[in-house]
Design a protein around this motif. Structure first.
Motif, PDB file in Angstrom:
ATOM      1  N   ILE A  37      -7.323 -22.411 -13.015  1.00 25.65           N
ATOM      2  CA  ILE A  37      -8.043 -21.760 -14.106  1.00 25.65           C
ATOM      3  C   ILE A  37      -7.368 -21.951 -15.451  1.00 25.65           C
ATOM      4  N   LEU A  38      -6.056 -22.129 -15.467  1.00 25.01           N
ATOM      5  CA  LEU A  38      -5.351 -22.288 -16.738  1.00 25.01           C
ATOM      6  C   LEU A  38      -5.792 -23.551 -17.480  1.00 25.01           C
ATOM      7  N   LYS A  39      -6.269 -24.566 -16.743  1.00 29.97           N
ATOM      8  CA  LYS A  39      -6.758 -25.789 -17.375  1.00 29.97           C
ATOM      9  C   LYS A  39      -8.064 -25.552 -18.117  1.00 29.97           C
ATOM     10  N   TYR A  40      -8.768 -24.499 -17.741  1.00 32.94           N
ATOM     11  CA  TYR A  40     -10.079 -24.223 -18.331  1.00 32.94           C
ATOM     12  C   TYR A  40     -10.070 -22.971 -19.213  1.00 32.94           C
ATOM     13  N   THR A  42      -8.670 -20.743 -22.661  1.00 34.52           N
ATOM     14  CA  THR A  42      -8.083 -20.787 -23.992  1.00 34.52           C
ATOM     15  C   THR A  42      -7.039 -19.673 -24.116  1.00 34.52           C
ATOM     16  N   ILE A  43      -6.265 -19.713 -25.172  1.00 40.05           N
ATOM     17  CA  ILE A  43      -5.289 -18.654 -25.436  1.00 40.05           C
ATOM     18  C   ILE A  43      -6.003 -17.302 -25.540  1.00 40.05           C
ATOM     19  N   MET A  44      -7.186 -17.296 -26.163  1.00 38.15           N
ATOM     20  CA  MET A  44      -7.930 -16.051 -26.304  1.00 38.15           C
ATOM     21  C   MET A  44      -8.368 -15.503 -24.946  1.00 38.15           C
ATOM     22  N   ASP A  45      -8.780 -16.400 -24.030  1.00 34.73           N
ATOM     23  CA  ASP A  45      -9.145 -15.964 -22.678  1.00 34.73           C
ATOM     24  C   ASP A  45      -7.972 -15.265 -22.011  1.00 34.73           C
ATOM     25  N   ILE A  46      -6.793 -15.847 -22.170  1.00 40.34           N
ATOM     26  CA  ILE A  46      -5.590 -15.294 -21.545  1.00 40.34           C
ATOM     27  C   ILE A  46      -5.220 -13.950 -22.156  1.00 40.34           C
ATOM     28  N   LEU A  47      -5.266 -13.867 -23.494  1.00 44.02           N
ATOM     29  CA  LEU A  47      -4.880 -12.630 -24.169  1.00 44.02           C
ATOM     30  C   LEU A  47      -5.871 -11.502 -23.922  1.00 44.02           C
ATOM     31  N   MET A  48      -7.149 -11.855 -23.751  1.00 44.69           N
ATOM     32  CA  MET A  48      -8.182 -10.840 -23.562  1.00 44.69           C
ATOM     33  C   MET A  48      -8.442 -10.527 -22.098  1.00 44.69           C
ATOM     34  N   SER A  49      -7.785 -11.247 -21.209  1.00 40.47           N
ATOM     35  CA  SER A  49      -8.031 -11.071 -19.774  1.00 40.47           C
ATOM     36  C   SER A  49      -7.875  -9.632 -19.289  1.00 40.47           C
ATOM     37  N   PRO A  50      -6.796  -8.912 -19.653  1.00 39.47           N
ATOM     38  CA  PRO A  50      -6.669  -7.528 -19.170  1.00 39.47           C
ATOM     39  C   PRO A  50      -7.788  -6.616 -19.658  1.00 39.47           C
ATOM     40  N   ILE A  51      -8.145  -6.747 -20.951  1.00 41.89           N
ATOM     41  CA  ILE A  51      -9.202  -5.910 -21.508  1.00 41.89           C
ATOM     42  C   ILE A  51     -10.540  -6.241 -20.861  1.00 41.89           C
ATOM     43  N   ALA A  52     -10.799  -7.536 -20.665  1.00 45.82           N
ATOM     44  CA  ALA A  52     -12.054  -7.953 -20.024  1.00 45.82           C
ATOM     45  C   ALA A  52     -12.148  -7.399 -18.609  1.00 45.82           C
ATOM     46  N   GLU A  53     -11.015  -7.385 -17.904  1.00 46.55           N
ATOM     47  CA  GLU A  53     -11.005  -6.874 -16.536  1.00 46.55           C
ATOM     48  C   GLU A  53     -11.252  -5.373 -16.512  1.00 46.55           C
ATOM     49  N   PHE A  54     -10.611  -4.648 -17.413  1.00 54.72           N
ATOM     50  CA  PHE A  54     -10.766  -3.192 -17.451  1.00 54.72           C
ATOM     51  C   PHE A  54     -12.195  -2.786 -17.783  1.00 54.72           C
ATOM     52  N   SER A 167     -14.681 -18.172 -22.120  1.00 53.61           N
ATOM     53  CA  SER A 167     -15.211 -18.502 -23.440  1.00 53.61           C
ATOM     54  C   SER A 167     -15.717 -19.937 -23.551  1.00 53.61           C
ATOM     55  N   LEU A 168     -15.408 -20.777 -22.557  1.00 50.98           N
ATOM     56  CA  LEU A 168     -15.793 -22.181 -22.629  1.00 50.98           C
ATOM     57  C   LEU A 168     -16.654 -22.675 -21.476  1.00 50.98           C
ATOM     58  N   TYR A 169     -16.555 -22.036 -20.314  1.00 47.58           N
ATOM     59  CA  TYR A 169     -17.193 -22.593 -19.124  1.00 47.58           C
ATOM     60  C   TYR A 169     -17.919 -21.550 -18.277  1.00 47.58           C
ATOM     61  N   TYR A 170     -18.927 -22.056 -17.543  1.00 49.04           N
ATOM     62  CA  TYR A 170     -19.538 -21.314 -16.448  1.00 49.04           C
ATOM     63  C   TYR A 170     -18.985 -21.881 -15.145  1.00 49.04           C
ATOM     64  N   PHE A 171     -18.658 -21.019 -14.211  1.00 51.98           N
ATOM     65  CA  PHE A 171     -18.220 -21.421 -12.873  1.00 51.98           C
ATOM     66  C   PHE A 171     -19.288 -20.939 -11.893  1.00 51.98           C
ATOM     67  N   TYR A 172     -19.917 -21.862 -11.187  1.00 54.11           N
ATOM     68  CA  TYR A 172     -21.074 -21.472 -10.375  1.00 54.11           C
ATOM     69  C   TYR A 172     -21.305 -22.439  -9.214  1.00 54.11           C
ATOM     70  N   ILE A 173     -22.244 -22.036  -8.344  1.00 54.76           N
ATOM     71  CA  ILE A 173     -22.678 -22.886  -7.238  1.00 54.76           C
ATOM     72  C   ILE A 173     -24.187 -23.007  -7.302  1.00 54.76           C
ATOM     73  N   SER A 174     -24.682 -24.227  -7.311  1.00 56.21           N
ATOM     74  CA  SER A 174     -26.122 -24.456  -7.355  1.00 56.21           C
ATOM     75  C   SER A 174     -26.741 -24.182  -5.989  1.00 56.21           C
ATOM     76  N   LYS A 175     -27.986 -23.762  -5.983  1.00 54.64           N
ATOM     77  CA  LYS A 175     -28.688 -23.484  -4.728  1.00 54.64           C
ATOM     78  C   LYS A 175     -28.786 -24.750  -3.890  1.00 54.64           C
ATOM     79  N   GLY A 176     -28.424 -24.625  -2.620  1.00 62.66           N
ATOM     80  CA  GLY A 176     -28.446 -25.770  -1.720  1.00 62.66           C
ATOM     81  C   GLY A 176     -27.138 -26.534  -1.681  1.00 62.66           C
TER      82      GLY A 176
END
Length: 205
Positions: A37-40, A42-54, A167-176
């Motif tokens: 996940i660190l490859k995908y 941003t610094i903002m994703d990392i810094l905001m991760s705790p707040i986003a989780e809460f 902030s940059l990507y969607y992680f998903y699985i397509s139907k089928g």
């Protein structure tokens, strides 16, 4: 020394601790899905991760607020009830005889901070490990629900199971498919929630 004084001193370190916990939580979660996940992120994703989780769930947010509130008043509670054997065993309290009142308060402050750190560490690591395990298991056993519709800028659409976003990507699985796909947000026109139950609506017959 008041507990608030210790909080002010440890606030910068406390947020760094939360950021590290957020990184570990995401790393454990996505590692079980085969994603670094660190490859995908941003610094903002990392810094905001705790707040986003809460704030990701009202129940989690309420529990976290109660947890912080409890530990804010914990030193005064320990000062009042530290002679109770259950309290002594639960927090592994040492005798405070011979300590001044300020030293005693400082000791109980440290116990409260240590207890809060343990709870938060358990929350983040448990959330990451358990979340990643159960998500990967649902994918392998084909027990996921395709409750989103992804509309691309090209005009194409597909039903998906949304794992997560940043902030940059969607992680998903397509139907089928059982393959996890990663799509840049820039390539997506919009995403629709198609599960009527999640929307709180009755299905139209």
């Amino acid at each position: 020394m008041k507990f608030s004084d210790d909080i002010e001193k440890l606030l910068p370190l406390g947020y760094i601790f939360l950021v590290i916990m957020g990184i570990l939580k995401d790393s454990f979660f996505y590692y079980q899905l085969g994603i670094n996940i660190l490859k995908y992120s941003t610094i903002m994703d990392i810094l905001m991760s705790p707040i986003a989780e809460f704030t990701s769930n009202p129940i989690i947010l309420t529990a976290i607020i109660l947890l912080f509130g409890l530990h804010y008043y914990l030193p005064s509670l320990l000062l009042k009830y530290n002679n109770i054997k259950f309290i002594q065993k639960a927090f592994e309290l040492k005798p405070t005889e011979g300590l001044s009142i300020n030293e005693t308060k400082s000791y109980f402050n440290s116990i409260a901070i240590k207890s809060l750190a343990i709870f938060l560490c358990s929350f983040f690591l448990g959330y990451g490990v358990a979340g990643g395990y159960f998500t990967s298991k649902k994918i392998k056993n084909d027990k996921i629900k395709y409750n989103y519709k992804l509309n691309y800028n090209s005009g194409e659409s597909e039903e998906i199971y949304l794992i997560n976003t940043n902030s940059l990507y969607y992680f998903y699985i397509s139907k089928g498919s059982k393959t996890i796909e990663i799509a840049p947000l820039a390539s997506i026109k919009n995403i629709e929630l198609t599960d009527n139950k999640m929307l709180g609506l009755n299905s139209i017959k």
